[in-house]
Design a protein around this motif. Structure first.
Motif, PDB file in Angstrom:
ATOM      1  N   THR A   8       0.983  -1.047  -0.187  1.00 49.33           N
ATOM      2  CA  THR A   8      -0.059   0.102   0.050  1.00 49.33           C
ATOM      3  C   THR A   8       0.717   1.370   0.173  1.00 49.33           C
ATOM      4  O   THR A   8       0.520   2.260  -0.743  1.00 49.33           O
ATOM      5  CB  THR A   8      -0.960   0.079   1.342  1.00 49.33           C
ATOM      6  OG1 THR A   8      -1.971  -1.215   0.938  1.00 49.33           O
ATOM      7  CG2 THR A   8      -1.509   1.233   1.045  1.00 49.33           C
ATOM      8  N   THR A   9       1.976   1.232   0.830  1.00 49.03           N
ATOM      9  CA  THR A   9       2.777   2.627   0.861  1.00 49.03           C
ATOM     10  C   THR A   9       3.576   2.759  -0.485  1.00 49.03           C
ATOM     11  O   THR A   9       3.521   3.741  -0.800  1.00 49.03           O
ATOM     12  CB  THR A   9       3.644   2.700   2.126  1.00 49.03           C
ATOM     13  OG1 THR A   9       4.420   1.293   2.143  1.00 49.03           O
ATOM     14  CG2 THR A   9       2.640   2.627   3.412  1.00 49.03           C
TER      15      THR A   9
ATOM     16  N   ILE B 287      -4.011   7.019  -1.463  1.00 44.31           N
ATOM     17  CA  ILE B 287      -4.870   6.198  -0.648  1.00 44.31           C
ATOM     18  C   ILE B 287      -5.849   5.596  -1.599  1.00 44.31           C
ATOM     19  O   ILE B 287      -6.295   4.369  -1.538  1.00 44.31           O
ATOM     20  CB  ILE B 287      -5.337   6.822   0.434  1.00 44.31           C
ATOM     21  CG1 ILE B 287      -4.121   6.967   1.624  1.00 44.31           C
ATOM     22  CG2 ILE B 287      -6.385   5.864   1.271  1.00 44.31           C
ATOM     23  CD1 ILE B 287      -4.638   7.789   2.794  1.00 44.31           C
TER      24      ILE B 287
ATOM     25  N   ALA C 215      -4.573   3.195  -3.912  1.00 42.85           N
ATOM     26  CA  ALA C 215      -4.296   1.832  -3.485  1.00 42.85           C
ATOM     27  C   ALA C 215      -5.755   0.974  -3.080  1.00 42.85           C
ATOM     28  O   ALA C 215      -5.684  -0.186  -3.209  1.00 42.85           O
ATOM     29  CB  ALA C 215      -3.753   1.938  -2.221  1.00 42.85           C
ATOM     30  N   ARG C 216      -6.784   1.768  -2.900  1.00 44.63           N
ATOM     31  CA  ARG C 216      -8.083   1.080  -2.233  1.00 44.63           C
ATOM     32  C   ARG C 216      -8.374   0.519  -3.563  1.00 44.63           C
ATOM     33  O   ARG C 216      -9.014  -0.491  -3.637  1.00 44.63           O
ATOM     34  CB  ARG C 216      -8.878   2.336  -1.811  1.00 44.63           C
ATOM     35  CG  ARG C 216     -10.162   1.516  -1.128  1.00 44.63           C
ATOM     36  CD  ARG C 216     -10.973   2.544  -0.504  1.00 44.63           C
ATOM     37  NE  ARG C 216     -10.499   2.970   0.858  1.00 44.63           N
ATOM     38  CZ  ARG C 216     -10.201   3.852   1.252  1.00 44.63           C
ATOM     39  NH1 ARG C 216     -10.328   4.897   0.411  1.00 44.63           N
ATOM     40  NH2 ARG C 216      -9.821   4.142   2.758  1.00 44.63           N
TER      41      ARG C 216
ATOM     42  N   THR D  36      -5.308  -2.268   0.094  1.00 41.44           N
ATOM     43  CA  THR D  36      -5.242  -1.504   1.522  1.00 41.44           C
ATOM     44  C   THR D  36      -5.644  -2.800   2.639  1.00 41.44           C
ATOM     45  O   THR D  36      -6.409  -3.571   2.319  1.00 41.44           O
ATOM     46  CB  THR D  36      -5.732  -0.451   1.313  1.00 41.44           C
ATOM     47  OG1 THR D  36      -7.201  -0.871   1.179  1.00 41.44           O
ATOM     48  CG2 THR D  36      -5.395   0.449   0.425  1.00 41.44           C
ATOM     49  N   GLU D  37      -5.308  -2.434   3.547  1.00 44.23           N
ATOM     50  CA  GLU D  37      -6.014  -3.256   4.769  1.00 44.23           C
ATOM     51  C   GLU D  37      -7.431  -2.569   4.781  1.00 44.23           C
ATOM     52  O   GLU D  37      -7.755  -1.176   4.126  1.00 44.23           O
ATOM     53  CB  GLU D  37      -5.240  -2.808   6.089  1.00 44.23           C
ATOM     54  CG  GLU D  37      -3.737  -3.739   6.208  1.00 44.23           C
ATOM     55  CD  GLU D  37      -4.083  -4.948   6.548  1.00 44.23           C
ATOM     56  OE1 GLU D  37      -4.968  -5.495   6.654  1.00 44.23           O
ATOM     57  OE2 GLU D  37      -3.145  -5.855   5.906  1.00 44.23           O
TER      58      GLU D  37
ATOM     59  N   PRO E 219      -6.796   1.839   5.797  1.00 45.50           N
ATOM     60  CA  PRO E 219      -5.344   2.146   5.033  1.00 45.50           C
ATOM     61  C   PRO E 219      -4.428   2.724   6.036  1.00 45.50           C
ATOM     62  O   PRO E 219      -3.266   2.567   5.572  1.00 45.50           O
ATOM     63  CB  PRO E 219      -5.878   3.016   3.919  1.00 45.50           C
ATOM     64  CG  PRO E 219      -7.221   3.755   4.220  1.00 45.50           C
ATOM     65  CD  PRO E 219      -8.018   2.628   5.083  1.00 45.50           C
TER      66      PRO E 219
ATOM     67  N   ASP F  77      -1.674   0.710   7.134  1.00 41.54           N
ATOM     68  CA  ASP F  77      -0.493   0.554   6.372  1.00 41.54           C
ATOM     69  C   ASP F  77       0.299   1.767   6.452  1.00 41.54           C
ATOM     70  O   ASP F  77       1.496   1.956   6.486  1.00 41.54           O
ATOM     71  CB  ASP F  77      -0.962   0.522   4.849  1.00 41.54           C
ATOM     72  CG  ASP F  77      -1.720  -0.973   4.808  1.00 41.54           C
ATOM     73  OD1 ASP F  77      -1.400  -2.022   4.956  1.00 41.54           O
ATOM     74  OD2 ASP F  77      -2.634  -0.753   4.138  1.00 41.54           O
TER      75      ASP F  77
END
Length: 320
Positions: free
Chosen positions: A161-162, A179, A182-183, A188-189, A192, A195
Motif C-alpha cells: 500500500t505505501t 490512498i 491503492a484502495r 489496502t488493509e 488504510p 498501512d
C-alpha cells in the motif's frame, strides 16, 4: 488430506481454485468453510469453489468439531495487538489434532514461540508462508534450504500500500489520492492507516524476527514511524536529488537482543531496496554463512498469497 478454512474471503476463494486445479497431483479436499458474513458449509466429499453456505456455526470450536479435517487454514482478519481471534483458532485446531496454516500475520507476530511449542508437543505442523511476502518463500527458504545459517538481521520493503501511495505522490498526487488509488487496486488493509502508520510493516518485522531470529517480540515493541507526514513536495524534492523514499522494515541482533524499526527512509537509487515499485516487495536477509540473500516478489496479488498457503499444505503433507 482434509482441509477446513476459517475465513472465506478472496484469498480463500483463490486457494479453492488452486486446490481444484492441482487436484490431480495434490489431492487435498476442502471439506468445511466458515465465515461470519456468509455462514458455514460442510461436505466430506469436498466443497465446490463457491460453497452453498448454511447457518453459521455457533463458534470456531463447533466448526472445527464438525469439520473432521486434518488441517485448518486460518484466514481471518489480522489483529496487531494480540493476534486474536486467530491465535485461539489455531490453538483450538491443535487441541483437536489438526495441523494449522495461516496467512494471518497476527499469530506469527504475537505468539509464534508459544504456538510452535504447542504444535511440537502435540506432534503437529504449523505453517505461515503467506504472512509476510504474499507467498514468496521466506520461511520455507530458511527452514529447508539454509541449514546451519544464522540470520543476523534483515531489511525489507514489505508493504504494498505505501509503495502504491509513494508512486502516486511521485506523480504529484496527494496522500489522500494515493490512498484512493491503492484502495481501487485492492491492496489496502480495511483501514488504510494501518498501512500508512507502519503497523502492517511492524507486524511483518515482528514475524520475521520471531521466526528467523527467535526474538519473542510483538509489533508494539517495534520502533515505528510511517509515511503519514510526507508530502508530494518532499517526495519530489527527494527524487530530484536522485534519491527515493520507501517504508523500510529493519531488524538486527544487538548485545541487548533483537532491535526492530520501521521508517520512511531516503535511499540511494542504487540501493537494492529502492528497486521495489508498484506492489512489489523485497527482503534482504543478512546471514553469517551466506552473506546477504535477497528475495524479490514482483507485483504479487491474491494468486501468490493463495499459492503460499497451498505450498504450506504441500509441505505439511510431505512432513507427516
Amino acid at each position: 488430506m482434509r482441509v477446513a478454512i476459517l475465513g472465506y474471503g478472496r484469498v480463500a476463494r483463490a486457494l479453492a481454485r488452486l486446490v481444484a486445479q492441482q487436484q490431480h497431483v495434490y489431492p487435498f479436499r476442502i471439506v468445511a468453510a466458515h465465515t461470519l458474513r456468509h455462514g458455514t458449509a460442510y461436505d466430506l466429499r469436498g466443497l465446490p469453489e463457491e460453497p452453498a453456505f448454511g447457518p453459521p456455526a455457533a463458534s470456531a470450536e463447533e466448526f472445527l468439531d464438525r469439520a473432521r479435517a486434518e488441517i485448518l487454514v486460518e484466514l481471518t482478519t489480522m489483529n496487531p495487538e494480540n493476534g486474536e481471534p486467530a491465535v485461539s483458532h489455531i490453538r483450538a485446531a491443535f487441541a483437536r489434532g489438526m495441523h494449522a496454516v495461516t496467512a494471518n500475520k497476527g499469530p506469527v507476530a504475537c505468539a509464534w514461540a508459544e504456538l510452535q511449542e504447542e504444535a511440537r508437543r502435540r506432534g503437529l505442523e504449523f505453517r505461515f508462508e503467506s504472512a509476510v511476502m504474499d507467498g514468496a518463500p521466506v520461511f520455507n527458504l530458511a527452514r529447508n534450504c539454509l541449514p546451519g545459517v544464522r540470520v543476523l538481521g534483515f531489511a525489507g520493503v514489505l508493504n504494498s500500500t505505501t509503495q502504491v501511495i509513494l508512486d502516486a505522490m511521485r506523480r504529484g498526487a496527494s496522500l489522500e489520492e494515493g490512498i484512493e488509488h491503492a484502495r481501487r487496486l485492492g491492496v489496502t488493509e480495511a483501514d488504510p492507516w494501518f498501512d500508512i502508520d507502519g503497523w502492517d510493516s511492524a507486524c511483518k518485522a515482528a514475524a520475521l524476527a520471531n521466526v528467523l531470529m527467535d526474538a519473542r517480540t510483538r509489533p508494539a515493541a517495534v520502533n515505528r514511524r510511517g509515511i503519514g507526514r510526507l508530502t508530494p513536495e518532499k517526495v519530489a524534492e527527494t527524487e530530484r536529488a536522485g534519491k527515493r523514499i520507501a517504508l523500510v522494515s529493519r531488524g538486527k541482533r544487538t548485545a541487548a537482543g533483537v532491535s526492530l524499526r520501521v521508517r520512511a527512509e531516503v535511499l540511494d537509487r542504487s540501493d537494492m531496496l529502492a528497486q521495489a515499485g508498484g506492489t512489489s516487495n523485497i527482503l534482504v536477509l543478512h546471514t553469517d554463512l551466506m552473506g546477504d540473500l535477497a528475495i524479490f516478489s514482483r507485483n504479487p496479488g491474491l494468486a501468490q498469497t493463495a499459492y503460499g498457503v497451498f505450498a504450506d499444505l504441500v509441505d505439511i503433507a510431505r512432513s507427516v
